[in-house]
Design an enzyme around this catalytic site. Sequence first.
Site, PDB file in Angstrom:
ATOM      1  N   TYR A  15       0.792  -1.232   0.000  1.00 16.29           N
ATOM      2  CA  TYR A  15       0.000   0.000   0.000  1.00 16.29           C
ATOM      3  C   TYR A  15       0.822   1.279   0.000  1.00 16.29           C
ATOM      4  O   TYR A  15       0.269   2.367   0.055  1.00 16.29           O
ATOM      5  CB  TYR A  15      -0.924  -0.007   1.232  1.00 16.29           C
ATOM      6  CG  TYR A  15      -1.821  -1.209   1.221  1.00 16.29           C
ATOM      7  CD1 TYR A  15      -2.889  -1.269   0.334  1.00 16.29           C
ATOM      8  CD2 TYR A  15      -1.573  -2.301   2.036  1.00 16.29           C
ATOM      9  CE1 TYR A  15      -3.691  -2.391   0.274  1.00 16.29           C
ATOM     10  CE2 TYR A  15      -2.372  -3.425   1.989  1.00 16.29           C
ATOM     11  CZ  TYR A  15      -3.433  -3.464   1.102  1.00 16.29           C
ATOM     12  OH  TYR A  15      -4.222  -4.579   1.039  1.00 16.29           O
ATOM     13  N   ASP A  17       2.790   2.682  -2.316  1.00 16.32           N
ATOM     14  CA  ASP A  17       2.734   3.525  -3.524  1.00 16.32           C
ATOM     15  C   ASP A  17       1.472   4.383  -3.512  1.00 16.32           C
ATOM     16  O   ASP A  17       1.526   5.600  -3.682  1.00 16.32           O
ATOM     17  CB  ASP A  17       2.719   2.654  -4.790  1.00 16.32           C
ATOM     18  CG  ASP A  17       3.792   1.594  -4.776  1.00 16.32           C
ATOM     19  OD1 ASP A  17       4.966   1.949  -4.897  1.00 16.32           O
ATOM     20  OD2 ASP A  17       3.435   0.403  -4.607  1.00 16.32           O
ATOM     21  N   TYR A 193       5.621  -6.861   8.116  1.00 14.26           N
ATOM     22  CA  TYR A 193       5.642  -7.993   7.185  1.00 14.26           C
ATOM     23  C   TYR A 193       5.819  -9.268   8.009  1.00 14.26           C
ATOM     24  O   TYR A 193       6.006  -9.199   9.229  1.00 14.26           O
ATOM     25  CB  TYR A 193       6.809  -7.833   6.208  1.00 14.26           C
ATOM     26  CG  TYR A 193       6.835  -6.489   5.503  1.00 14.26           C
ATOM     27  CD1 TYR A 193       5.827  -6.137   4.616  1.00 14.26           C
ATOM     28  CD2 TYR A 193       7.842  -5.562   5.757  1.00 14.26           C
ATOM     29  CE1 TYR A 193       5.834  -4.898   3.978  1.00 14.26           C
ATOM     30  CE2 TYR A 193       7.859  -4.319   5.126  1.00 14.26           C
ATOM     31  CZ  TYR A 193       6.849  -3.989   4.243  1.00 14.26           C
ATOM     32  OH  TYR A 193       6.843  -2.770   3.631  1.00 14.26           O
ATOM     33  N   GLN A 255      -6.902   5.906   5.917  1.00 14.29           N
ATOM     34  CA  GLN A 255      -5.620   6.502   6.323  1.00 14.29           C
ATOM     35  C   GLN A 255      -5.717   7.424   7.540  1.00 14.29           C
ATOM     36  O   GLN A 255      -4.878   7.365   8.431  1.00 14.29           O
ATOM     37  CB  GLN A 255      -5.046   7.306   5.152  1.00 14.29           C
ATOM     38  CG  GLN A 255      -3.944   6.592   4.431  1.00 14.29           C
ATOM     39  CD  GLN A 255      -3.291   7.450   3.365  1.00 14.29           C
ATOM     40  OE1 GLN A 255      -3.807   8.485   2.945  1.00 14.29           O
ATOM     41  NE2 GLN A 255      -2.146   7.014   2.892  1.00 14.29           N
ATOM     42  N   ARG A 271       5.951  -0.167   9.031  1.00 12.96           N
ATOM     43  CA  ARG A 271       6.742  -0.805   7.986  1.00 12.96           C
ATOM     44  C   ARG A 271       6.865   0.124   6.778  1.00 12.96           C
ATOM     45  O   ARG A 271       6.244   1.211   6.759  1.00 12.96           O
ATOM     46  CB  ARG A 271       6.070  -2.126   7.583  1.00 12.96           C
ATOM     47  CG  ARG A 271       4.787  -1.947   6.806  1.00 12.96           C
ATOM     48  CD  ARG A 271       4.079  -3.265   6.521  1.00 12.96           C
ATOM     49  NE  ARG A 271       3.259  -3.145   5.321  1.00 12.96           N
ATOM     50  CZ  ARG A 271       2.382  -4.044   4.921  1.00 12.96           C
ATOM     51  NH1 ARG A 271       2.201  -5.148   5.640  1.00 12.96           N
ATOM     52  NH2 ARG A 271       1.697  -3.869   3.801  1.00 12.96           N
ATOM     53  N   GLY A 272       7.614  -0.342   5.773  1.00 15.73           N
ATOM     54  CA  GLY A 272       7.632   0.333   4.470  1.00 15.73           C
ATOM     55  C   GLY A 272       8.050   1.781   4.547  1.00 15.73           C
ATOM     56  O   GLY A 272       9.126   2.115   5.057  1.00 15.73           O
ATOM     57  N   GLU A 273       7.161   2.647   4.076  1.00 15.45           N
ATOM     58  CA  GLU A 273       7.542   4.056   3.944  1.00 15.45           C
ATOM     59  C   GLU A 273       6.538   4.990   4.611  1.00 15.45           C
ATOM     60  O   GLU A 273       6.888   5.796   5.471  1.00 15.45           O
ATOM     61  CB  GLU A 273       7.667   4.381   2.448  1.00 15.45           C
ATOM     62  CG  GLU A 273       7.940   5.829   2.185  1.00 15.45           C
ATOM     63  CD  GLU A 273       8.538   6.113   0.825  1.00 15.45           C
ATOM     64  OE1 GLU A 273       9.158   5.210   0.222  1.00 15.45           O
ATOM     65  OE2 GLU A 273       8.398   7.248   0.349  1.00 15.45           O
ATOM     66  N   ASP A 274       5.280   4.863   4.224  1.00 18.51           N
ATOM     67  CA  ASP A 274       4.318   5.864   4.685  1.00 18.51           C
ATOM     68  C   ASP A 274       3.941   5.671   6.157  1.00 18.51           C
ATOM     69  O   ASP A 274       3.908   6.645   6.919  1.00 18.51           O
ATOM     70  CB  ASP A 274       3.065   5.829   3.800  1.00 18.51           C
ATOM     71  CG  ASP A 274       2.165   7.025   4.074  1.00 18.51           C
ATOM     72  OD1 ASP A 274       2.669   8.170   4.060  1.00 18.51           O
ATOM     73  OD2 ASP A 274       0.976   6.826   4.342  1.00 18.51           O
ATOM     74  N   SER A 275       3.673   4.440   6.578  1.00 20.51           N
ATOM     75  CA  SER A 275       3.322   4.234   7.997  1.00 20.51           C
ATOM     76  C   SER A 275       4.527   4.569   8.880  1.00 20.51           C
ATOM     77  O   SER A 275       4.377   5.050  10.009  1.00 20.51           O
ATOM     78  CB  SER A 275       2.850   2.800   8.249  1.00 20.51           C
ATOM     79  OG  SER A 275       3.823   1.859   7.885  1.00 20.51           O
TER      80      SER A 275
END
Length: 377
Positions: A15, A17, A193, A255, A271-275
């Site tokens: 999610y 992107d 993840y 969101q 995780r990832g980028e936005d969260s």
Amino acid sequence: MKARWDIFCSVVDNYGDIGVTWRLARQLVAEHPCAVRLWVDDLRAFERLCPAIDVQAEQQVQQRVEVRHWAAEWSATDAADVVIAAFACQLPAAYMDAMAARQPTPLWLNLDYLSAEPWVIGCHGLPSVKYKQVQKFFFFPGFQAGTGGLLREAGLLERCAAFQRDGQAQSEFLQGLGVVPTPGARLISLFAYENTGLASWLDALAQDPAPTHLLVPEGRVLGDVQRWLGVEALAVGAVQQRQALTVQVLPFVPQDDYDRLLWCCDFNGVRGEDSFVRAQWAGKPLLWHIYQQEEDIHLDKLEAFLALYTQGLSPAAGQALADLWRAWNGGVDMAGPWRGAQKHWPELQQHARAWCLEQASRPDLAAALVQFRGNWI
Ligand code: TRH
């Protein structure tokens, strides 16, 4: 007159992107004289973050953003004043021709992935490839001066602080998700993840003298949680208790609600980028599960962020935090590192607030994009 912006989002995985581009699109229309078309190839992924999305619609308006389905079959359209290819996605050939044919030439930007690595500062804003006479530029988000900054809507920190001061608003919000925390329990959210280190962390939480209420949004880590609990299935709303640990599965929420969840919790696994960025704006200690990349290059990104983030912490607290994050991202035993971090909790809490304020003192990413265009013209 409003400048026209086209943002292209190809949903590659998960999610992040759509999470980043949707946030950016909303902020541009809300805070700047911009009309935005957001082109998304996977409306179903989008729907998870924004349930109002009509997954059948080729064209719709959501929160003043014109959302376009980026279909495999491209229909001719005019090019905008500013074109953002998110995360190096490949624009349709016909659209690139429309860009080249347009007068004046559009500003074409690649919105890159977030990284704290030092080289980002040297590459931010540099010219990339050219298509005919249209020049593309690198635009790098980042944590330091000389980068494009982080997405941060106007008034975000004020809204967060007001919510964090308002115990009733927090209780009502949590109740809306079916969460009634055990009084005195530490509240932790966990968005991650698959992770082989999870069981050891849950063991440590279960054996801790202090109670913990762990909130796990639906997603990839749930299989590991389920295995640790020894249950067949875990549906949304399921609550399970093991000694001092209560585990509850939450629905994937829009969101803005996810922000509120982060604001309510004492500790957030993201995780990832936005969260990851949103947890920093919550001003609470966090645990980052970085998105795994080939040849372990993500570990360089992890270390680069740790090097920045631990500045201002005492050496012992910095080491404890780094040990915890490295253990989590290595999928190894979490019990020792978790207990180690507990010893520095007040310092980690204070540091999370200080880091948040320091980051918020820089221009936000949407403002930086608008500024970049102003300079380019
Ligand atoms: O979903 P992700 O793992 O996305 C990843 C990363 O961005 C990664 O860097 C990228 O390379 C890969 O995608 C392609 O994690 P991320 O970035 O945190 O995105 C999750 C989004 O989902 C974020 O916008 C927050 C949102 N979200 C909700 O809206 N509601 C929820 O309940 C939850 C748990 C998340």
